[in-house]
Design a protein around this motif. Structure first.
Motif, PDB file in Angstrom:
ATOM      1  N   PHE A 125       0.802  -1.219   0.000  1.00  0.00           N
ATOM      2  CA  PHE A 125       0.000   0.000   0.000  1.00  0.00           C
ATOM      3  C   PHE A 125       0.838   1.272   0.000  1.00  0.00           C
ATOM      4  O   PHE A 125       0.472   2.259  -0.648  1.00  0.00           O
ATOM      5  CB  PHE A 125      -0.981  -0.011   1.176  1.00  0.00           C
ATOM      6  N   VAL A 126       1.940   1.273   0.741  1.00  0.00           N
ATOM      7  CA  VAL A 126       2.767   2.482   0.772  1.00  0.00           C
ATOM      8  C   VAL A 126       3.385   2.724  -0.602  1.00  0.00           C
ATOM      9  O   VAL A 126       3.465   3.866  -1.077  1.00  0.00           O
ATOM     10  CB  VAL A 126       3.847   2.381   1.862  1.00  0.00           C
ATOM     11  N   ARG A 127       3.798   1.658  -1.272  1.00  0.00           N
ATOM     12  CA  ARG A 127       4.371   1.832  -2.615  1.00  0.00           C
ATOM     13  C   ARG A 127       3.290   2.207  -3.632  1.00  0.00           C
ATOM     14  O   ARG A 127       3.525   3.021  -4.529  1.00  0.00           O
ATOM     15  CB  ARG A 127       5.109   0.557  -3.026  1.00  0.00           C
ATOM     16  N   LEU A 128       2.103   1.618  -3.492  1.00  0.00           N
ATOM     17  CA  LEU A 128       0.997   1.999  -4.381  1.00  0.00           C
ATOM     18  C   LEU A 128       0.645   3.467  -4.235  1.00  0.00           C
ATOM     19  O   LEU A 128       0.320   4.148  -5.215  1.00  0.00           O
ATOM     20  CB  LEU A 128      -0.233   1.137  -4.070  1.00  0.00           C
ATOM     21  N   ALA A 129       0.691   3.965  -2.989  1.00  0.00           N
ATOM     22  CA  ALA A 129       0.315   5.355  -2.726  1.00  0.00           C
ATOM     23  C   ALA A 129       1.251   6.345  -3.401  1.00  0.00           C
ATOM     24  O   ALA A 129       0.916   7.526  -3.524  1.00  0.00           O
ATOM     25  CB  ALA A 129       0.275   5.614  -1.220  1.00  0.00           C
ATOM     26  N   GLN A 130       2.421   5.872  -3.852  1.00  0.00           N
ATOM     27  CA  GLN A 130       3.345   6.758  -4.563  1.00  0.00           C
ATOM     28  C   GLN A 130       2.930   6.980  -6.010  1.00  0.00           C
ATOM     29  O   GLN A 130       3.345   7.963  -6.632  1.00  0.00           O
ATOM     30  CB  GLN A 130       4.759   6.170  -4.520  1.00  0.00           C
ATOM     31  N   VAL A 131       2.113   6.075  -6.540  1.00  0.00           N
ATOM     32  CA  VAL A 131       1.771   6.162  -7.963  1.00  0.00           C
ATOM     33  C   VAL A 131       0.266   6.213  -8.215  1.00  0.00           C
ATOM     34  O   VAL A 131      -0.170   6.512  -9.336  1.00  0.00           O
ATOM     35  CB  VAL A 131       2.378   4.966  -8.739  1.00  0.00           C
ATOM     36  N   VAL A 132      -0.545   5.898  -7.202  1.00  0.00           N
ATOM     37  CA  VAL A 132      -2.001   5.885  -7.333  1.00  0.00           C
ATOM     38  C   VAL A 132      -2.586   6.845  -6.310  1.00  0.00           C
ATOM     39  O   VAL A 132      -2.128   6.882  -5.162  1.00  0.00           O
ATOM     40  CB  VAL A 132      -2.560   4.455  -7.109  1.00  0.00           C
ATOM     41  N   PRO A 133      -3.599   7.644  -6.668  1.00  0.00           N
ATOM     42  CA  PRO A 133      -4.218   8.542  -5.686  1.00  0.00           C
ATOM     43  C   PRO A 133      -4.738   7.764  -4.474  1.00  0.00           C
ATOM     44  O   PRO A 133      -5.190   6.628  -4.596  1.00  0.00           O
ATOM     45  CB  PRO A 133      -5.370   9.171  -6.479  1.00  0.00           C
ATOM     46  N   LEU A 134      -4.675   8.403  -3.311  1.00  0.00           N
ATOM     47  CA  LEU A 134      -5.105   7.743  -2.082  1.00  0.00           C
ATOM     48  C   LEU A 134      -6.545   7.255  -2.163  1.00  0.00           C
ATOM     49  O   LEU A 134      -6.893   6.231  -1.579  1.00  0.00           O
ATOM     50  CB  LEU A 134      -4.946   8.695  -0.901  1.00  0.00           C
TER      51      LEU A 134
END
Length: 407
Positions: free
Chosen positions: A363-372
Motif C-alpha cells: 500500500f505504501v508503494r501503491l500510494a506513490q503512484v495511485v491517488p489515495l
C-alpha cells in the motif's frame, strides 16, 4: 498472586514503561519528512523503514521465544536491557549523515529489541495480575498505542525544522529521536527499579505443533484469522496517516493530527474492554473491525469532505483500527489449547506482523503512484476477511477472560 496483594504502583509503572519503550516504534516515521529533506532518501523510504522495524520484531519474537530469554532471566532485567539497547540504537540515528543502509539496519535492530519490551512487559503484567488481567490488558495495549503516537506529537512540538533552528546544537529531528531514546531508557530503569519480577525458569518451550492447532481448532482459527485481518490494516494505516493528513494540512499540523489519530486508539482499547464485559470480546472485535473497514471504504468521499468531517473520520478510524487489539488478544488466548498457549501466541504474532509487512510494502508503494482515493478502500480487504473468520465466535457468544497475547 491475588489482585489485592498487588502494590498500587505496579500497573502505573508497567503502563508508563510500556508507553516509553514502545515510543521507539515509529520514532523515525515521525521525522521522515525532515530526513527526506536533509538526506534525499529514496521515494520508497517510508515503506522500507517501516517494514524494517516490523521484520525486526518478527525475528526478535521468534528468537526470544525459542531461547526463552524472559524465562531464563528475570523479565524485568530483560526489559531493562532491551530498553537500554533499543534506545541506544535509536539514538545512534542522530549521528548518521545520510547513511541509508545503516538507518535501515538500526531500525531492524530497534524492532528486534522491541520484542523484549512489549511482549516481555505483558509477561511482567501477567505475573502480577493473574486475576483481573483482562482489565489490565486494555490499558497496556492502550499504552502501546499512545507510545506509537508519541514521536509525532514530539515533532509537532519541536517543529518541522523552522520553528526551532537548533536544540542544543542539534537539528529538531535529532532532538525528537534523542528524546524518545531517553524516554525508552527511563522506562526500562523504572520497571527494573520499581517492579519486582518472578524468578526465572518457569517457561514452556515453543512447540511447532501449535501451528497445526491454529488451523485445526475452529474457535482458535476464527480468532487468529480475525487478528490477521486486523493486522493487514493496522500498521499500514499508521504508516500512511501522515501522507493522508498532508493532503489537507501543513507540516506541524500533520504531526499533531497524526498523534491524535493514533493515540485515539487507546480509547478504543479501554472502552472496548469495558463493553466486552457485557457483550463479549467477539462482538466488540466484530463491531470495531467493521467500523474500521467502513472507514477504509469511505475514504474516497471523506478525503475531500469538509475539514471537520475529515478530522472526525481520522479520529474514528484511529479509535477502531486499534481498539479491537485487546479483544483479539483475549479471544486467541482463551481458545488456544492450554498446553500450547504460549506457542500459539508466538506464532500468531509473528505471522500477524509478517502480514503487516506485506501490506505496508504493497500500500505504501501503491500510494506513490495511485491517488489515495484509489488505494485506501483496498485496506478493507483485511477487515472484511477478518469479519468472515470471526463469525463463528460471535454466534457462540464466547466470553474470554484474563489471558493476553501481544498485538
Amino acid at each position: 498472586m491475588p489482585a489485592a496483594a498487588v502494590p498500587r504502583r505496579i500497573l502505573p509503572v508497567i503502563v508508563l514503561s510500556q508507553f516509553a519503550g514502545t515510543s521507539l516504534w515509529f520514532a523515525v516515521n515521525a521525522v521522515l519528512p525532515d530526513l527526506q529533506r536533509s538526506w534525499a532518501l529514496p521515494p520508497d523510504a517510508l515503506a522500507s523503514l517501516t517494514s524494517s522495524v516490523q521484520l525486526g520484531f518478527v525475528a526478535g519474537t521468534l528468537v526470544f521465544a525459542l531461547l526463552m530469554l524472559a524465562d531464563r532471566f528475570r523479565p524485568t532485567r530483560v526489559f531493562l536491557a532491551c530498553c537500554l539497547l533499543a534506545g541506544a540504537c535509536n539514538a545512534a540515528i542522530a549521528a548518521l549523515d545520510g547513511q541509508y543502509g545503516l538507518l535501515l539496519a538500526l531500525r531492524f535492530a530497534v524492532g528486534f529489541l522491541l520484542a523484549g519490551i512489549y511482549p516481555v512487559g505483558m509477561k511482567i503484567a501477567a505475573s502480577w495480575y493473574r486475576e483481573g488481567l483482562g482489565a489490565a490488558l486494555g490499558v497496556l495495549i492502550g499504552a502501546l498505542v499512545v507510545g506509537t503516537a508519541l514521536p509525532h506529537g514530539l515533532r509537532a512540538l519541536v517543529g518541522d525544522g523552522q520553528a526551532l533552528p537548533s536544540v542544543g546544537g542539534l537539528l529538531p529531528w535529532q532532538a525528537v529521536v534523542l528524546a524518545v531514546s531517553l524516554l525508552a531508557a527511563a522506562g526500562g530503569v523504572a520497571t527494573a527499579w520499581l517492579v519486582p519480577s518472578p524468578p526465572a525458569g518457569n517457561g514452556v518451550p515453543v512447540r511447532p505443533r501449535a501451528l497445526a492447532a491454529i488451523w485445526s481448532e475452529p474457535r482458535l482459527r476464527a480468532s487468529v484469522f480475525g487478528y490477521f485481518g486486523h493486522m493487514w490494516e493496522l500498521y499500514t494505516l499508521y504508516a500512511l496517516l501522515p501522507v493522508i493528513i498532508a493532503t489537507r494540512f501543513a507540516a506541524g499540523e500533520v504531526s499533531m493530527l497524526a498523534f491524535w489519530a493514533i493515540a485515539a486508539g487507546a480509547l478504543g482499547c479501554a472502552g472496548g474492554g469495558l463493553v466486552a464485559r457485557h457483550v463479549g470480546s467477539a462482538r466488540v472485535a466484530q463491531w470495531q473491525l467493521a467500523a474500521s473497514g467502513l472507514c477504509c471504504l469511505a475514504a474516497p468521499w471523506l478525503l475531500v469532505a469538509p475539514e471537520a468531517v475529515f478530522v472526525a473520520w481520522l479520529l474514528l478510524w484511529g479509535v477502531t483500527v486499534a481498539g479491537d487489539s485487546p479483544q483479539f488478544s483475549a479471544l486467541t488466548a482463551r481458545n488456544a489449547p492450554p498446553a500450547v498457549v504460549g506457542s500459539v501466541l508466538t506464532f500468531t504474532n509473528c505471522i500477524g506482523f509478517a502480514i503487516s509487512v506485506a501490506s505496508i510494502e504493497l500500500f505504501v508503494r501503491l500510494a506513490q503512484v495511485v491517488p489515495l482515493a484509489g488505494v485506501l478502500p483496498w485496506l478493507a480487504i483485511g477487515p472484511m476477511l477478518g469479519l468472515a473468520a470471526l463469525r463463528p465466535l460471535v454466534r457462540l457468544h464466547q466470553e474470554p477472560r484474563n489471558r493476553a497475547v501481544r498485538s
